[in-house]
Design a protein around this motif. Structure first.
Motif, PDB file in Angstrom:
ATOM      1  N   THR A  81       0.831  -1.204   0.000  1.00 15.97           N
ATOM      2  CA  THR A  81       0.000   0.000   0.000  1.00 15.97           C
ATOM      3  C   THR A  81       0.863   1.250   0.000  1.00 15.97           C
ATOM      4  O   THR A  81       0.624   2.184  -0.775  1.00 15.97           O
ATOM      5  N   GLU A 147      -1.906  -7.125  -5.501  1.00 17.62           N
ATOM      6  CA  GLU A 147      -3.282  -6.702  -5.224  1.00 17.62           C
ATOM      7  C   GLU A 147      -3.301  -5.382  -4.458  1.00 17.62           C
ATOM      8  O   GLU A 147      -3.989  -4.434  -4.839  1.00 17.62           O
ATOM      9  N   HIS A 148      -2.535  -5.287  -3.391  1.00 18.17           N
ATOM     10  CA  HIS A 148      -2.550  -4.089  -2.546  1.00 18.17           C
ATOM     11  C   HIS A 148      -1.801  -2.924  -3.188  1.00 18.17           C
ATOM     12  O   HIS A 148      -2.206  -1.765  -3.023  1.00 18.17           O
ATOM     13  N   THR A 151      -4.221  -1.709  -6.005  1.00 17.20           N
ATOM     14  CA  THR A 151      -5.435  -1.173  -5.389  1.00 17.20           C
ATOM     15  C   THR A 151      -5.149   0.206  -4.815  1.00 17.20           C
ATOM     16  O   THR A 151      -5.948   1.136  -4.979  1.00 17.20           O
ATOM     17  N   THR A 155      -6.932   3.632  -6.139  1.00 14.82           N
ATOM     18  CA  THR A 155      -7.698   4.408  -5.165  1.00 14.82           C
ATOM     19  C   THR A 155      -7.146   5.822  -5.022  1.00 14.82           C
ATOM     20  O   THR A 155      -7.873   6.804  -5.141  1.00 14.82           O
ATOM     21  N   ILE A 161     -12.443   2.298  -7.220  1.00 14.44           N
ATOM     22  CA  ILE A 161     -12.532   1.130  -6.344  1.00 14.44           C
ATOM     23  C   ILE A 161     -12.620  -0.097  -7.249  1.00 14.44           C
ATOM     24  O   ILE A 161     -13.530  -0.207  -8.066  1.00 14.44           O
ATOM     25  N   THR A 162     -11.654  -0.991  -7.113  1.00 11.87           N
ATOM     26  CA  THR A 162     -11.628  -2.181  -7.964  1.00 11.87           C
ATOM     27  C   THR A 162     -12.151  -3.397  -7.211  1.00 11.87           C
ATOM     28  O   THR A 162     -12.083  -3.453  -5.989  1.00 11.87           O
ATOM     29  N   LYS A 163     -12.614  -4.339  -7.975  1.00 10.16           N
ATOM     30  CA  LYS A 163     -12.900  -5.667  -7.438  1.00 10.16           C
ATOM     31  C   LYS A 163     -11.699  -6.511  -7.851  1.00 10.16           C
ATOM     32  O   LYS A 163     -11.192  -6.368  -8.971  1.00 10.16           O
ATOM     33  N   THR A 164     -11.197  -7.356  -6.960  1.00 11.54           N
ATOM     34  CA  THR A 164     -10.033  -8.180  -7.296  1.00 11.54           C
ATOM     35  C   THR A 164     -10.301  -9.642  -6.985  1.00 11.54           C
ATOM     36  O   THR A 164     -11.094  -9.971  -6.103  1.00 11.54           O
ATOM     37  N   PHE A 173      -7.943  -7.683 -11.760  1.00 13.75           N
ATOM     38  CA  PHE A 173      -8.606  -6.441 -11.364  1.00 13.75           C
ATOM     39  C   PHE A 173      -9.784  -6.202 -12.299  1.00 13.75           C
ATOM     40  O   PHE A 173      -9.625  -6.270 -13.517  1.00 13.75           O
TER      41      PHE A 173
END
Length: 183
Positions: A81, A147-148, A151, A155, A161-164, A173
């Motif tokens: 992140t 993923e992080h 994301t 963001t 806002i994604t769905k993963t 993604f």
């Protein structure tokens, strides 16, 4: 980075031994030396020239995988992140590219994917969403990192806002088209 189909002819001299290596490599790949040199120049233009002022560590996948396996899930998420908030935008700034969806997708595919060696990517669009499927061979903890990381990028930089879907050797993604803002 805008690419065109226009070309120019360049003539230059090259060390005889290097020419032999280029010819062997081109033959092995089933392409011309000219095509191989074009690929080498493209790699330099898109990625390598920006690494002179940004230190990069190159490490074999097996060694990197052993390092990342020692981190716990929470550490990986935190690091991903933090770096996902900073690194993609830095890559755009180095290249003078705008903070747009297309620019971030280009950075993702070309800089982190093709030339960074982080993953291979398949990108396609449907009527409702953009889908980015990242494939790698570094295990679930690298999937968690990706993923992080991305994301955080989507963001912070794009307010998306994604769905993963995260798997052992891939992350997908799903980005709703209605969230993509054109600048």
């Amino acid at each position: 980075m805008k690419e065109t189909d226009e070309t120019v002819t360049r003539t230059f001299r090259v060390n005889k031994e290097w020419d032999r290596v280029l010819q062997e490599q081109a033959d092995w790949q089933g392409i011309s030396v000219s095509t191989l040199i074009d690929q080498i120049v493209r790699r330099y233009v898109v990625a390598e020239r920006f690494r002179f002022n940004a230190p990069v560590v190159s490490i074999e996948n097996k060694a990197f995988q052993k390092i990342i396996q020692e981190l716990d899930e929470e550490e990986i998420q935190k690091i991903a992140t933090e770096t996902g908030i900073i690194l993609p935008e830095e890559e755009l700034l180095r290249r003078g590219l705008p903070n747009t969806f297309d620019s971030f997708i280009w950075i993702m595919k070309e800089v982190f994917g093709r030339y960074g060696g982080w993953f291979s990517v398949d990108h396609y669009k449907t009527e409702t969403e953009n889908v980015l499927h990242l494939r790698h061979y570094l295990g679930i903890k690298w999937s968690t990192y990706l993923e992080h990381f991305f994301t955080a990028m989507f963001t912070k930089d794009l307010d998306i806002i994604t769905k993963t879907e995260t798997r052992e050797e891939s992350v997908t993604f799903y980005i709703p088209n209605k969230q993509i803002k054109e600048k």
